[in-house]
Design a protein around this motif. Structure first.
Motif, PDB file in Angstrom:
ATOM      1  N   ARG A  10       0.833  -1.207   0.000  1.00 54.07           N
ATOM      2  CA  ARG A  10       0.000   0.000   0.000  1.00 54.07           C
ATOM      3  C   ARG A  10       0.871   1.260   0.000  1.00 54.07           C
ATOM      4  O   ARG A  10       0.517   2.272   0.576  1.00 54.07           O
ATOM      5  CB  ARG A  10      -0.937   0.004   1.209  1.00 54.07           C
ATOM      6  CG  ARG A  10      -1.927  -1.162   1.199  1.00 54.07           C
ATOM      7  CD  ARG A  10      -2.900  -1.074   2.353  1.00 54.07           C
ATOM      8  NE  ARG A  10      -3.855  -2.168   2.347  1.00 54.07           N
ATOM      9  CZ  ARG A  10      -4.976  -2.186   1.649  1.00 54.07           C
ATOM     10  NH1 ARG A  10      -5.276  -1.143   0.886  1.00 54.07           N
ATOM     11  NH2 ARG A  10      -5.802  -3.200   1.693  1.00 54.07           N
ATOM     12  N   TYR A  26       2.035   6.278  -4.604  1.00 52.13           N
ATOM     13  CA  TYR A  26       2.326   6.234  -6.025  1.00 52.13           C
ATOM     14  C   TYR A  26       3.746   6.732  -6.268  1.00 52.13           C
ATOM     15  O   TYR A  26       4.198   7.682  -5.651  1.00 52.13           O
ATOM     16  CB  TYR A  26       1.345   7.105  -6.816  1.00 52.13           C
ATOM     17  CG  TYR A  26      -0.042   6.543  -6.914  1.00 52.13           C
ATOM     18  CD1 TYR A  26      -0.335   5.264  -6.462  1.00 52.13           C
ATOM     19  CD2 TYR A  26      -1.067   7.299  -7.457  1.00 52.13           C
ATOM     20  CE1 TYR A  26      -1.607   4.745  -6.552  1.00 52.13           C
ATOM     21  CE2 TYR A  26      -2.356   6.790  -7.563  1.00 52.13           C
ATOM     22  CZ  TYR A  26      -2.622   5.513  -7.101  1.00 52.13           C
ATOM     23  OH  TYR A  26      -3.884   5.006  -7.199  1.00 52.13           O
ATOM     24  N   THR A  56      -3.755  12.273 -13.464  1.00 57.43           N
ATOM     25  CA  THR A  56      -5.000  11.542 -13.247  1.00 57.43           C
ATOM     26  C   THR A  56      -4.788  10.047 -13.424  1.00 57.43           C
ATOM     27  O   THR A  56      -3.772   9.593 -13.964  1.00 57.43           O
ATOM     28  CB  THR A  56      -6.070  12.007 -14.235  1.00 57.43           C
ATOM     29  OG1 THR A  56      -5.668  11.628 -15.570  1.00 57.43           O
ATOM     30  CG2 THR A  56      -6.276  13.512 -14.151  1.00 57.43           C
ATOM     31  N   ALA A  57      -5.785   9.286 -13.005  1.00 60.27           N
ATOM     32  CA  ALA A  57      -5.737   7.837 -13.205  1.00 60.27           C
ATOM     33  C   ALA A  57      -5.639   7.505 -14.688  1.00 60.27           C
ATOM     34  O   ALA A  57      -4.888   6.605 -15.087  1.00 60.27           O
ATOM     35  CB  ALA A  57      -6.978   7.192 -12.589  1.00 60.27           C
ATOM     36  N   ARG A 107      -2.081   8.161 -15.974  1.00 65.95           N
ATOM     37  CA  ARG A 107      -1.152   7.129 -15.512  1.00 65.95           C
ATOM     38  C   ARG A 107      -1.367   5.821 -16.265  1.00 65.95           C
ATOM     39  O   ARG A 107      -0.409   5.110 -16.596  1.00 65.95           O
ATOM     40  CB  ARG A 107      -1.299   6.911 -14.010  1.00 65.95           C
ATOM     41  CG  ARG A 107      -0.641   8.005 -13.169  1.00 65.95           C
ATOM     42  CD  ARG A 107      -0.774   7.733 -11.680  1.00 65.95           C
ATOM     43  NE  ARG A 107      -0.113   8.763 -10.906  1.00 65.95           N
ATOM     44  CZ  ARG A 107       1.088   8.632 -10.326  1.00 65.95           C
ATOM     45  NH1 ARG A 107       1.751   7.506 -10.434  1.00 65.95           N
ATOM     46  NH2 ARG A 107       1.623   9.626  -9.635  1.00 65.95           N
ATOM     47  N   HIS A 158     -12.106   5.196 -10.118  1.00 67.08           N
ATOM     48  CA  HIS A 158     -10.951   5.401 -10.984  1.00 67.08           C
ATOM     49  C   HIS A 158      -9.640   4.990 -10.310  1.00 67.08           C
ATOM     50  O   HIS A 158      -8.817   4.293 -10.921  1.00 67.08           O
ATOM     51  CB  HIS A 158     -10.881   6.861 -11.435  1.00 67.08           C
ATOM     52  CG  HIS A 158     -11.930   7.216 -12.425  1.00 67.08           C
ATOM     53  ND1 HIS A 158     -11.878   8.368 -13.190  1.00 67.08           N
ATOM     54  CD2 HIS A 158     -13.074   6.576 -12.812  1.00 67.08           C
ATOM     55  CE1 HIS A 158     -12.934   8.425 -13.973  1.00 67.08           C
ATOM     56  NE2 HIS A 158     -13.671   7.361 -13.753  1.00 67.08           N
ATOM     57  N   GLU A 159      -9.430   5.406  -9.081  1.00 68.68           N
ATOM     58  CA  GLU A 159      -8.173   5.076  -8.408  1.00 68.68           C
ATOM     59  C   GLU A 159      -8.044   3.576  -8.134  1.00 68.68           C
ATOM     60  O   GLU A 159      -6.980   2.995  -8.387  1.00 68.68           O
ATOM     61  CB  GLU A 159      -8.029   5.883  -7.121  1.00 68.68           C
ATOM     62  CG  GLU A 159      -7.894   7.381  -7.346  1.00 68.68           C
ATOM     63  CD  GLU A 159      -6.667   7.746  -8.184  1.00 68.68           C
ATOM     64  OE1 GLU A 159      -5.619   7.078  -8.028  1.00 68.68           O
ATOM     65  OE2 GLU A 159      -6.753   8.676  -9.000  1.00 68.68           O
ATOM     66  N   PRO A 160      -9.093   2.902  -7.614  1.00 68.92           N
ATOM     67  CA  PRO A 160      -8.977   1.444  -7.457  1.00 68.92           C
ATOM     68  C   PRO A 160      -8.746   0.730  -8.784  1.00 68.92           C
ATOM     69  O   PRO A 160      -8.034  -0.278  -8.829  1.00 68.92           O
ATOM     70  CB  PRO A 160     -10.321   1.041  -6.836  1.00 68.92           C
ATOM     71  CG  PRO A 160     -10.867   2.273  -6.239  1.00 68.92           C
ATOM     72  CD  PRO A 160     -10.365   3.412  -7.050  1.00 68.92           C
ATOM     73  N   SER A 161      -9.326   1.255  -9.857  1.00 69.20           N
ATOM     74  CA  SER A 161      -9.138   0.645 -11.168  1.00 69.20           C
ATOM     75  C   SER A 161      -7.690   0.782 -11.622  1.00 69.20           C
ATOM     76  O   SER A 161      -7.106  -0.162 -12.179  1.00 69.20           O
ATOM     77  CB  SER A 161     -10.075   1.291 -12.189  1.00 69.20           C
ATOM     78  OG  SER A 161     -11.427   1.116 -11.818  1.00 69.20           O
ATOM     79  N   LEU A 162      -7.114   1.943 -11.401  1.00 72.24           N
ATOM     80  CA  LEU A 162      -5.709   2.172 -11.735  1.00 72.24           C
ATOM     81  C   LEU A 162      -4.813   1.211 -10.962  1.00 72.24           C
ATOM     82  O   LEU A 162      -3.897   0.593 -11.534  1.00 72.24           O
ATOM     83  CB  LEU A 162      -5.336   3.617 -11.425  1.00 72.24           C
ATOM     84  CG  LEU A 162      -3.844   3.978 -11.457  1.00 72.24           C
ATOM     85  CD1 LEU A 162      -3.258   3.778 -12.838  1.00 72.24           C
ATOM     86  CD2 LEU A 162      -3.641   5.419 -10.981  1.00 72.24           C
ATOM     87  N   ALA A 163      -5.053   1.072  -9.677  1.00 73.36           N
ATOM     88  CA  ALA A 163      -4.221   0.195  -8.859  1.00 73.36           C
ATOM     89  C   ALA A 163      -4.307  -1.255  -9.335  1.00 73.36           C
ATOM     90  O   ALA A 163      -3.294  -1.957  -9.426  1.00 73.36           O
ATOM     91  CB  ALA A 163      -4.653   0.304  -7.390  1.00 73.36           C
TER      92      ALA A 163
END
Length: 341
Positions: A159, A162, A211-212, A215, A260-265
């Protein structure tokens, strides 16, 4: 010519999402890519050869209730039940609502079907955003069903924050699984005991403050470039290091901002996992040349290989965002490697 995609999907929706064991049915994804790039006139001819390997759609065992979805998640024996479940769901609710509900449920299992679950959904969403039709809605349901049936989480990532780093450098730093002789399930299982995996998978690279979506563009572009020097290890499977995060990128505009952020991760973890599993530790020299986009797509199409077509699709999309000739050369090289296998 857009009606050809709907015709192709109707042909394919009587076939199952897998064949010959658990090999994924690439027909809908390749057909969508060809139509998207103006090659609709070649879709049915390509399918004439491809569909010979496919099998009938699997039958269900018992209906899945809306509040009892957790137990059959990740059970390929229930594939027919999942197909029926999402067919009902998409007849009852708008496709964007069904997607928003199920995306966070399925995202932790992004490795499903060697990432083909999320990739198929990404192609379906792109097609729906171009034109909403009954057949394209049905294709989204088939993609979601396949993802649910093969749902497979990756080893937990860390965790950490970024990284403000270059995505390609981050890919080069991903540790490799010790045994790269076995199938994908065995390789992914090794991630749990791989030193450095949680840190590598948990720190998404890219410029600070972006942004996601930005990235994700960087991650996909880096994965396309990675194939030039490392694709020799397994040219087919390493394609997914690019096509899995690209599927997430294509879906992002249809998702609530909170996802968006969980999708990027999850997308970065998938790219890192495929890299760890299939990129050899030693790079090979590569001479890029200067191909153009039409030639790259034509070469991939003529190869007949669905992975070559989908990788060309990814490379061309990234090239339109950043006109680096290396991206197109990577597609050409990948097609040559796939044909030589």
């Amino acid at each position: 010519m857009t009606g050809i995609l709907d015709e192709a999907l109707r042909r394919l929706h009587v076939t199952g999402p897998e064949h010959d064991g658990w090999l994924s049915n690439h027909g809908p994804m390749a057909a969508e890519a060809l139509v998207h790039h103006g090659r609709a006139d070649q879709v049915h001819r390509w399918l004439d050869g491809y569909e010979r390997r496919l099998v009938e759609v699997p039958r269900g065992i018992a209906p899945i209730a809306a509040d009892e979805w957790r137990e059959p998640l990740g059970d390929p024996v229930r594939t027919g039940d999942w197909l029926a479940f999402f067919d009902r769901a998409l007849r009852a609710e708008p496709w964007s609502d069904v997607l928003a509900l199920w995306w966070p449920r399925l995202l932790p299992g992004i490795a499903a079907g060697a990432t083909h679950g999320v990739i198929r959904v990404g192609h379906a969403v792109r097609a729906l955003r171009e034109q909403e039709t009954e057949d394209r809605v049905a294709e989204l349901g088939q993609g979601l069903a396949y993802w649910a049936a093969r749902w497979q989480p990756l080893a937990p990532a860390g965790r950490g924050p970024y990284r403000s780093s270059d995505p390609r450098a981050a890919l080069d730093a991903v540790p490799r699984v010790p045994d790269q002789r076995s199938g994908i399930r065995s390789r992914l299982a090794q991630l749990a005991d791989l030193p450095g995996w949680p840190a590598a998978a948990g720190a998404v690279p890219g410029p600070a403050g972006t942004t996601a979506g930005d990235r994700l563009v960087g991650i996909v572009t880096a994965a396309v470039r990675l194939h030039t020097t490392h694709g020799y290890g397994n040219p087919v499977l390493l394609v997914h290091a690019a096509t899995a995060p690209l599927a997430v990128l294509r879906t992002l505009p249809s998702l609530p901002a909170a996802l968006h952020e969980p999708s990027l991760a999850a997308a970065w973890a998938a790219t890192a996992a495929v890299t760890a599993a299939y990129a050899p530790p030693v790079a090979r020299a590569f001479t890029p040349g200067a191909p153009d986009a039409p030639a790259v797509l034509e070469q991939a199409t003529e190869s007949g290989d669905a992975h070559a077509i989908k990788f060309a699709d990814a490379a061309i999309e990234m090239w339109h965002r950043e006109p680096d000739p290396l991206l197109l050369a990577s597609s050409r090289h990948a097609t040559e490697l796939i044909l030589d296998e």
